[in-house]
Enzyme design. Sequence first.
Site, mmCIF file in Angstrom:
data_model
loop_
_atom_site.group_PDB
_atom_site.id
_atom_site.type_symbol
_atom_site.label_atom_id
_atom_site.label_comp_id
_atom_site.label_asym_id
_atom_site.label_seq_id
_atom_site.Cartn_x
_atom_site.Cartn_y
_atom_site.Cartn_z
ATOM 1 N N ARG A 1 0.645 6.640 17.453
ATOM 2 C CA ARG A 1 0.368 7.435 16.303
ATOM 3 C C ARG A 1 0.994 8.904 16.276
ATOM 4 O O ARG A 1 1.492 9.452 15.661
ATOM 5 C CB ARG A 1 -1.104 7.472 15.980
ATOM 6 N N ASP B 1 -6.849 6.451 12.514
ATOM 7 C CA ASP B 1 -5.554 6.854 12.357
ATOM 8 C C ASP B 1 -5.260 8.304 11.773
ATOM 9 O O ASP B 1 -4.305 8.988 12.012
ATOM 10 C CB ASP B 1 -4.571 5.609 11.752
ATOM 11 N N ASP C 1 0.978 -1.195 0.107
ATOM 12 C CA ASP C 1 0.050 -0.048 -0.104
ATOM 13 C C ASP C 1 0.879 1.143 -0.119
ATOM 14 O O ASP C 1 0.604 2.196 -0.742
ATOM 15 C CB ASP C 1 -0.989 0.246 1.085
ATOM 16 N N SER D 1 -6.778 -6.936 8.608
ATOM 17 C CA SER D 1 -5.688 -6.160 8.646
ATOM 18 C C SER D 1 -5.102 -6.091 9.954
ATOM 19 O O SER D 1 -5.985 -6.223 11.106
ATOM 20 C CB SER D 1 -6.082 -4.672 8.447
#
Length: 402
Positions: A100, A129, A20, A183
């Site tokens: 994050r 996110d 990705d 995921s």
Amino acid sequence: MSKTTGDVKKVVLAYSGGLDTSIILRWLQDTYGCEVVTFTADIGQGEELEPARKKAEMMGIKEIFIEDLTEEFVRDFVFPMFRANTLYEGTYLLGTSIARPLIGKRLVEIAQETGADAISHGATGKGNDQVRFELTAYALKPDVKVIAPWREWDLNSRASLIAYAEAHQIPVPKDKRGEAPYSMDANLLHISYEGKALEDPWAEPDDDMFRMTVNPEQAPDTPEYVEIDFEKGDAVAVNGERLSPGKLLRRLNEIGGRHGVGRVDLVENRFVGMKSRGVYETPGGTLLLAAHRAVESVTLDREALHLKDEIMPRYAKLIYNGFWFAPEREALQALIDKTQERVTGTARLRLYKGSAMVVGRKAPVSLYSMEHVTFEADDVYDQHDAEGFIKLNALRLRLGNA
């Protein structure tokens, strides 16, 4: 397809080296006609990162940042969060959420170091996110430009992503050609699993999905005891051995993982408005939480402890929603850190087939008084005093019901 080249001259991309973000890298070059700087962070996800460098080089990238942020991650983000005994919606230990702001901070810093005028990430437009990365960026560099390809491009299926990769000579591993069953996001604190096969909240996850923990049913038949030492609210040693923050969490992951501790299956409320089913493994964090609360139980004043418990949900929501660098989170952190000045001591846990039970706690300066709590005869507590105490507390109840 190219935008005005003057819009963005250089962008720093959060780059994993996976399919990705490799597609995003090429898409940024084609769409914005800009130079791309890649940033890959090691926060304990357990993957070899040098392949990311080779892929970036293969795609013509000149400025490549690959950094080990494991110790900073645990010391400056995980440990401050655990001082508050933080749980989102009573269950989630915020393993993805707390990583994050660190990645977002380094994106901004690298942009400043390299003269980039934008940053980019691979978070989708449906998740949390994107909010966490961008709130961090705007808090630290208010004029930063953020490029979020998933909100701009028309590559809205796996097939379209693979077709784009093939058209641009981006290698597609065989295991990436089909739809992934879920995921996954990993760091030293946890692994999260979401999407696809897990979207039905009634469907039980396959046991072979888990990577950090054994199935509790397959865990050892003999309990294991572990002792965790704390100084001013932070863990400093495991079984008497002093360790750095990163190494300490890694050690607890190993110990908790082999006993199947730390699996959680929940439906949470995303900041963007929808509910999401997630499955998490947080073995070391589960041990830390139990041990920290145990040491607090003998070192914290009652009202200080209760105040912490009252503000914790607000603090947890701020982290979950991406407000790590917001003034209210920093204010709450100052209050929490003040309470931790006396939180020095040791907790002993008994691990057995998925459970972690506190079986002992001690502190050099403890508020627990054997003389006061004993059921035997004592000279320090006059039980007759309780009568007046009860009557004073009952006064408003009696007046209200007279």
